[in-house]
Scaffold this motif. Structure first.
Motif, PDB file in Angstrom:
ATOM      1  N   TYR A   1      91.716   4.040 -12.243  1.00 48.14           N
ATOM      2  CA  TYR A   1      92.985   4.185 -12.005  1.00 48.14           C
ATOM      3  C   TYR A   1      93.438   3.958 -10.381  1.00 48.14           C
ATOM      4  O   TYR A   1      94.302   3.295 -10.243  1.00 48.14           O
ATOM      5  CB  TYR A   1      93.666   5.538 -12.386  1.00 48.14           C
ATOM      6  CG  TYR A   1      94.934   5.888 -11.928  1.00 48.14           C
ATOM      7  CD1 TYR A   1      96.070   5.597 -12.807  1.00 48.14           C
ATOM      8  CD2 TYR A   1      94.908   6.767 -10.846  1.00 48.14           C
ATOM      9  CE1 TYR A   1      97.293   6.201 -12.406  1.00 48.14           C
ATOM     10  CE2 TYR A   1      96.230   7.263 -10.289  1.00 48.14           C
ATOM     11  CZ  TYR A   1      97.423   6.928 -11.185  1.00 48.14           C
ATOM     12  OH  TYR A   1      98.535   7.452 -10.736  1.00 48.14           O
ATOM     13  N   LEU A   2      92.670   4.579  -9.695  1.00 48.54           N
ATOM     14  CA  LEU A   2      92.570   4.424  -8.331  1.00 48.54           C
ATOM     15  C   LEU A   2      92.264   2.925  -7.763  1.00 48.54           C
ATOM     16  O   LEU A   2      93.231   2.352  -6.877  1.00 48.54           O
ATOM     17  CB  LEU A   2      91.680   5.423  -7.467  1.00 48.54           C
ATOM     18  CG  LEU A   2      92.207   6.796  -7.357  1.00 48.54           C
ATOM     19  CD1 LEU A   2      91.081   7.228  -6.135  1.00 48.54           C
ATOM     20  CD2 LEU A   2      93.443   6.916  -6.819  1.00 48.54           C
ATOM     21  N   GLY A   3      91.478   2.388  -8.368  1.00 53.96           N
ATOM     22  CA  GLY A   3      90.893   1.118  -7.774  1.00 53.96           C
ATOM     23  C   GLY A   3      91.608  -0.155  -8.383  1.00 53.96           C
ATOM     24  O   GLY A   3      91.482  -1.161  -7.731  1.00 53.96           O
ATOM     25  N   GLU A   4      91.968  -0.095  -9.809  1.00 52.75           N
ATOM     26  CA  GLU A   4      92.453  -1.155 -10.314  1.00 52.75           C
ATOM     27  C   GLU A   4      94.008  -1.180 -10.351  1.00 52.75           C
ATOM     28  O   GLU A   4      94.545  -0.613 -11.325  1.00 52.75           O
ATOM     29  CB  GLU A   4      91.526  -1.426 -11.645  1.00 52.75           C
ATOM     30  CG  GLU A   4      90.196  -1.500 -11.582  1.00 52.75           C
ATOM     31  CD  GLU A   4      89.602  -1.682 -12.799  1.00 52.75           C
ATOM     32  OE1 GLU A   4      90.112  -2.144 -13.798  1.00 52.75           O
ATOM     33  OE2 GLU A   4      88.347  -1.187 -12.835  1.00 52.75           O
TER      34      GLU A   4
ATOM     35  N   ALA B   1      95.940  -2.806 -11.953  1.00 48.18           N
ATOM     36  CA  ALA B   1      96.341  -3.109 -13.396  1.00 48.18           C
ATOM     37  C   ALA B   1      96.240  -1.879 -14.360  1.00 48.18           C
ATOM     38  O   ALA B   1      97.147  -1.539 -15.001  1.00 48.18           O
ATOM     39  CB  ALA B   1      95.622  -4.447 -13.997  1.00 48.18           C
ATOM     40  N   VAL B   2      95.129  -1.145 -14.161  1.00 51.19           N
ATOM     41  CA  VAL B   2      94.868   0.037 -14.746  1.00 51.19           C
ATOM     42  C   VAL B   2      96.031   1.061 -14.458  1.00 51.19           C
ATOM     43  O   VAL B   2      96.560   1.758 -15.233  1.00 51.19           O
ATOM     44  CB  VAL B   2      93.467   0.677 -14.471  1.00 51.19           C
ATOM     45  CG1 VAL B   2      93.283   2.133 -15.206  1.00 51.19           C
ATOM     46  CG2 VAL B   2      92.549  -0.326 -14.977  1.00 51.19           C
TER      47      VAL B   2
ATOM     48  N   ALA C   1     107.220  -0.109 -10.296  1.00 47.79           N
ATOM     49  CA  ALA C   1     108.023  -1.472  -9.939  1.00 47.79           C
ATOM     50  C   ALA C   1     107.272  -2.303  -8.568  1.00 47.79           C
ATOM     51  O   ALA C   1     106.958  -3.528  -8.616  1.00 47.79           O
ATOM     52  CB  ALA C   1     109.092  -1.087  -9.534  1.00 47.79           C
ATOM     53  N   VAL C   2     106.864  -1.521  -7.858  1.00 50.66           N
ATOM     54  CA  VAL C   2     106.161  -2.135  -6.758  1.00 50.66           C
ATOM     55  C   VAL C   2     104.776  -2.755  -7.079  1.00 50.66           C
ATOM     56  O   VAL C   2     104.416  -3.878  -6.536  1.00 50.66           O
ATOM     57  CB  VAL C   2     105.843  -1.214  -5.579  1.00 50.66           C
ATOM     58  CG1 VAL C   2     104.945  -1.721  -4.374  1.00 50.66           C
ATOM     59  CG2 VAL C   2     107.325  -0.958  -4.798  1.00 50.66           C
ATOM     60  N   LEU C   3     103.983  -2.253  -8.105  1.00 51.25           N
ATOM     61  CA  LEU C   3     102.810  -2.447  -8.533  1.00 51.25           C
ATOM     62  C   LEU C   3     103.161  -3.812  -9.276  1.00 51.25           C
ATOM     63  O   LEU C   3     102.138  -4.822  -9.302  1.00 51.25           O
ATOM     64  CB  LEU C   3     101.960  -1.511  -9.524  1.00 51.25           C
ATOM     65  CG  LEU C   3     101.285  -0.529  -8.889  1.00 51.25           C
ATOM     66  CD1 LEU C   3     100.856   0.225  -9.954  1.00 51.25           C
ATOM     67  CD2 LEU C   3      99.985  -1.248  -8.263  1.00 51.25           C
ATOM     68  N   ARG C   4     104.111  -3.961  -9.924  1.00 54.41           N
ATOM     69  CA  ARG C   4     104.384  -5.055 -10.972  1.00 54.41           C
ATOM     70  C   ARG C   4     104.924  -6.477 -10.002  1.00 54.41           C
ATOM     71  O   ARG C   4     104.739  -7.410 -10.405  1.00 54.41           O
ATOM     72  CB  ARG C   4     105.557  -4.731 -11.868  1.00 54.41           C
ATOM     73  CG  ARG C   4     105.084  -4.044 -13.012  1.00 54.41           C
ATOM     74  CD  ARG C   4     105.961  -3.656 -13.980  1.00 54.41           C
ATOM     75  NE  ARG C   4     105.657  -3.263 -15.024  1.00 54.41           N
ATOM     76  CZ  ARG C   4     106.212  -2.499 -15.950  1.00 54.41           C
ATOM     77  NH1 ARG C   4     107.794  -2.340 -15.756  1.00 54.41           N
ATOM     78  NH2 ARG C   4     105.873  -2.086 -17.292  1.00 54.41           N
ATOM     79  N   ARG C   5     105.330  -6.173  -8.737  1.00 54.44           N
ATOM     80  CA  ARG C   5     105.577  -7.371  -7.802  1.00 54.44           C
ATOM     81  C   ARG C   5     104.456  -8.095  -7.777  1.00 54.44           C
ATOM     82  O   ARG C   5     104.555  -9.278  -7.731  1.00 54.44           O
ATOM     83  CB  ARG C   5     105.972  -6.824  -6.526  1.00 54.44           C
ATOM     84  CG  ARG C   5     107.349  -6.056  -6.567  1.00 54.44           C
ATOM     85  CD  ARG C   5     107.667  -5.742  -5.201  1.00 54.44           C
ATOM     86  NE  ARG C   5     108.795  -5.042  -5.077  1.00 54.44           N
ATOM     87  CZ  ARG C   5     108.915  -3.984  -3.883  1.00 54.44           C
ATOM     88  NH1 ARG C   5     108.367  -4.220  -2.701  1.00 54.44           N
ATOM     89  NH2 ARG C   5     110.106  -3.187  -3.876  1.00 54.44           N
ATOM     90  N   ALA C   6     103.313  -7.554  -7.663  1.00 57.21           N
ATOM     91  CA  ALA C   6     102.109  -8.350  -7.701  1.00 57.21           C
ATOM     92  C   ALA C   6     101.973  -9.231  -8.712  1.00 57.21           C
ATOM     93  O   ALA C   6     101.410 -10.272  -8.694  1.00 57.21           O
ATOM     94  CB  ALA C   6     100.720  -7.408  -7.307  1.00 57.21           C
TER      95      ALA C   6
END
Lengths: 545, 545
Positions: free
Chosen positions: A118-121, A123-124, A359-364
């Motif tokens: 969860y911390l490192g990936e 996508a997870v 939402a910020v994660l999904r920008r990637a």
């Protein structure tokens, strides 16, 4: 510019269209915030003329307004995507934005992940946060069994909401409890802090010790249960949505009260919030017949919430952290024997911060095609140079970064040659064969999907900048690589003095020249650069709103 | 116990009545939390018998339930106060709990106070916090002009709500602002953070420097404006309450969105929340005719909000801290010249914590009659002893406290003789004249207005405890003061062995004996005690829910 019939904007509502004017005078280009008030628009606003136009290389519709003469250019793609119609906005906090469930629906697909993953990936992490929004919870496993760790979990997606129970609270048997939670008693499905307004919208429970016989956890989808009540007993549902119930909590330093219905709906009637907590409900005061109806409905809903098929049972083991939507899910626990230790730590946080983090994660994700280009077609060759195209662009980006360039120029340097690849075909080969593939224009067009002109224009002009520098800077031409000298001719040759003067007057000329110099230097076969992923946070921050 | 006709409970709704059973099995006596679920009550619940009863010396109605035989005793005063009827609960967060205003209404009565007085005087603090709930704001003057001080202001009434702007934010001109607030531009009336859900319900703005020309503040009562719109244009009001509007904010690390109406109402149609912020409103998607109606209503409301008579102008000077309800008040500022420095610090917090702080402060008010007794009638004499009655009781309370007694016993010791004064008349004189004034019973009755049996019963039994100790403890009688020996006879004399055994079996006997011993010791003319106010926080914490 060709005039258009007003059909191009059809019968779009005039105030709506003007309110969405994207020009820099109406909307701050940096923040996207609107710069005018709706009341400041002139009375009798109407469209004077409509014309086809182009903005950032894309088709647009230009509207001149009467009576004030303001000019708005709407990208055609925006007009298409936002054309009026449909059912209006889906408030994703309501049942309309959720996957409702019963226990069986989640069998074998519990939203769970290992803490390290969860911390490192990303996508997870995105999958887990999305689960909280969609099904209402996630379970993280292997979270370090340290006191206070639950706050670190909350900080991965938002801000801790402090309450009278502190920043965090211990759930274990206490000698003089101010709440039943701090005893070993069974607790029926409920939501927390119903007496708070705003109620904390997220709860976290992190298990440190669970050696007790009993003390298992249970979750019920309150939105699902409310929807079921609406189907089975619409009148009870109505009563519960329109009867404010006093919820109260009181101890030495606290006296809280909120008057809210058990089932909260949005203006369109969708279920938006469930508050259910028998322990904290105060004395209702209503006419006797309204009390009769309320209590009948309350009892019906309470019985429904206890149906075994609605309750997902799970036992928290040390290292497990349960995160759930406290406006939707009810949580429960079974009684436990006091001779085995049980210790959870909990805290509250809010859904808005979690949704923002997602939402910020999904920008990637949206940049995936660029990542693929760097990992795929870009690695093969770079048109007569001793580095691959990806290496070349990474070097240019790294040089811009090392020079302390602002993010939009680092991005332009990093991405300046993407136009050499179209649909996985390296069109740059045409250039080497003597046909200009106009890759700077193609690249700017590709990049406009993600970025604004501050990134796309230096890319569009980076070839012109070479032609310009050859004209105005003695010795520049001689320092170019052989391949660059060759393509110069294909691309139009050295600029004439008139062309150079015209170029220098362009607003983006300086930025393009800067990108060009990093481009020219980025052909070192021995250079070590960071990978594309290094630039992702910066690129996602530059994404267009 | 006399049987009552069921008229005593009239046609009270059965489930409501049972749900409010005050017995220790149904309701935790310490926390007041309910200990049963509404669904756990038997089907076919009905009243079997009704009888007159007494609880803690007060008249009550005892109900025996069928089919489960449960017994509930309702104080008659509670039944009277909570009798069904009336319009239901007033949600005090809505317009129904507010004083709506225009600028003129507040002329000469701005809710303002000096910081030192606010901190030091509970009455000033209560008046200020009440203003925030009633008119929507308060202004504190002379708040130290220290960076970060705004957080200390928030902590006087609640918890800081951290957001993407940090725990606190600086409002001053910034070189690369992510929000118009951080420029020198004028900002029209708006609410903050409309894209957050839950929206922060309180905002604080603390002025550190304001040397700019301009930069004045303005406040508009959004609930008042919404009520005005409802009167002038009911259709526009309706449209704004039922149209969810997307509010958006986006920067490098944040992407927030909330879909909420501009005017939020509770299930009964009362205005509960205003969100108004042109800068952050996104693109509405609705059928064209709905867009037309919305924009017409939006513009009407926007124009209404700008009426000068609605806007209260105030200029924040260094040391001023403005605290306001962000769900109700719109705030604005005029533009300012960039050559004068202007620096505010702000933070967010929540209304529920503030309302709790006020409720706890007000508990102390309810004890005012006791404070008056200690300051007035109690200071005159104490029936044959060398100390005043107030000194005597303060000594008893202080001795209990020094002995580490639990709060309810400190309170019982402190208040054990209040029954000697009734309506400012020292009835204790009757006792000295040979007539038992039954002051322990009178005192317990008086105290039951504020405290539960854990305080009132030791008071009721403290005279009996003297009669008991004289019977069972050799030497006890000899150590009594002369006045105590005299009143012993008036009060019934030494207990018989049978009476003593009966007394010892009472649940409150041990507590009463403890109070009695502190009573006997508390007649030292030279003892120095804390004032009554010292005990107020402890007493307020013991107040009945």
């Amino acid at each position: 510019m060709p005039a258009l019939s007003s059909d191009a904007i059809g019968d779009l509502p005039v105030l709506w269209l003007r309110d969405n004017c994207p020009c820099a005078q109406c909307r701050d280009p940096r923040t996207g915030q609107k710069l005018f008030q709706i009341d400041a628009l002139p009375d009798g606003l109407r469209v004077a003329t409509v014309a086809a136009a182009e903005r950032a290389g894309e088709p647009a519709v230009e509207v001149v307004w009467a009576p004030d003469g303001h000019c708005s250019a709407y990208p055609s793609a925006w007009l298409e995507a936002n054309r009026p119609g449909g059912p209006g906005h889906r408030d994703r906090r309501t049942e309309a934005g959720k996957e409702l469930w019963t226990a069986r629906d989640l069998a074998g697909r519990l939203p769970e992940a290992d803490w390290e993953a969860y911390l490192g990936e990303p996508a997870v992490r995105a999958r887990m946060l999305e689960s909280v929004l969609r099904v209402g919870f996630m379970v993280l496993r292997g979270v370090p069994e340290r006191e206070g760790q639950v706050l670190a979990v909350a900080e991965t997606f938002g801000y801790v909401r402090e309450t009278n129970y502190g920043k965090l609270f211990d759930v274990r048997v206490e000698p003089d409890p101010n709440n039943l939670a701090f005893t070993s008693a069974a607790i029926a499905p409920h939501t927390d802090n119903p007496y708070r307004d705003p109620v904390p919208t997220l709860q976290l429970l992190h298990c440190l010790v669970n050696e007790a016989d009993g003390g298992d956890s249970g979750l019920v989808d309150g939105f699902g249960a409310a929807a079921l009540l609406r189907r089975e007993d619409p009148e009870a549902f109505e009563v519960l949505t329109r009867t404010p119930v006093p919820f109260v909590f009181r101890d030495a330093g606290t006296e809280l009260r909120a008057d809210r219905p058990l089932i909260g709906t949005d203006p369109l009637g969708h279920v938006r919030e469930v508050r259910f907590n028998n322990r904290s409900s105060g004395t209702l005061r209503l006419p006797a017949d309204a009390l009769e109806s309320f209590y009948a409905a309350y009892r019906t809903f309470a019985k429904l919430l206890l149906r075994p098929e609605l309750r997902l049972d799970l036992r928290l083991a040390p290292g497990d952290c349960l995160v759930f939507d406290n406006t939707r899910l009810l949580h429960a626990r079974t009684a436990f024997a006091q001779d085995g230790e049980r210790h959870l730590q909990g805290c509250y946080a809010d859904l808005d911060g979690l949704a923002s983090a997602l939402a910020v994660l999904r920008r990637a994700d949206t940049l995936e095609p660029l990542a693929e280009l760097f990992a795929g077609a870009g690695t093969t060759e770079y048109l007569g140079e001793p580095v691959s195209m990806a290496q070349h662009m990474l070097q240019a980006g790294a040089r811009a970064e090392a020079a302390g360039a602002p993010p939009h120029l680092v991005a332009a340097a990093l991405l300046h040659d993407v136009g050499h690849v179209e649909d996985d075909v390296v069109t740059g080969r045409e250039l080497m064969a003597g046909t200009d593939n106009r890759h700077s224009h193609t690249g700017a067009g590709m990049l406009s999907r993600w970025f604004g002109p501050e990134v796309t224009e230096p890319v569009r002009l980076h070839v012109a900048a070479k032609r310009y520098l050859c004209a105005v800077e003695p010795g520049y031409h001689d320092r170019l690589s052989e391949a660059s000298k060759y393509t110069l001719a294909v691309q139009g040759g050295v600029m004439t003095p008139a062309q150079a003067a015209e170029f220098a007057a362009l607003p983006g000329a300086a930025d393009a020249v800067a990108v060009r110099r990093w481009d020219d230097e980025a052909k070192d076969p021995d250079a070590v650069t960071p990978p594309f992923e290094h630039f992702l946070p910066m690129l996602t921050a530059l994404l267009r709103g």
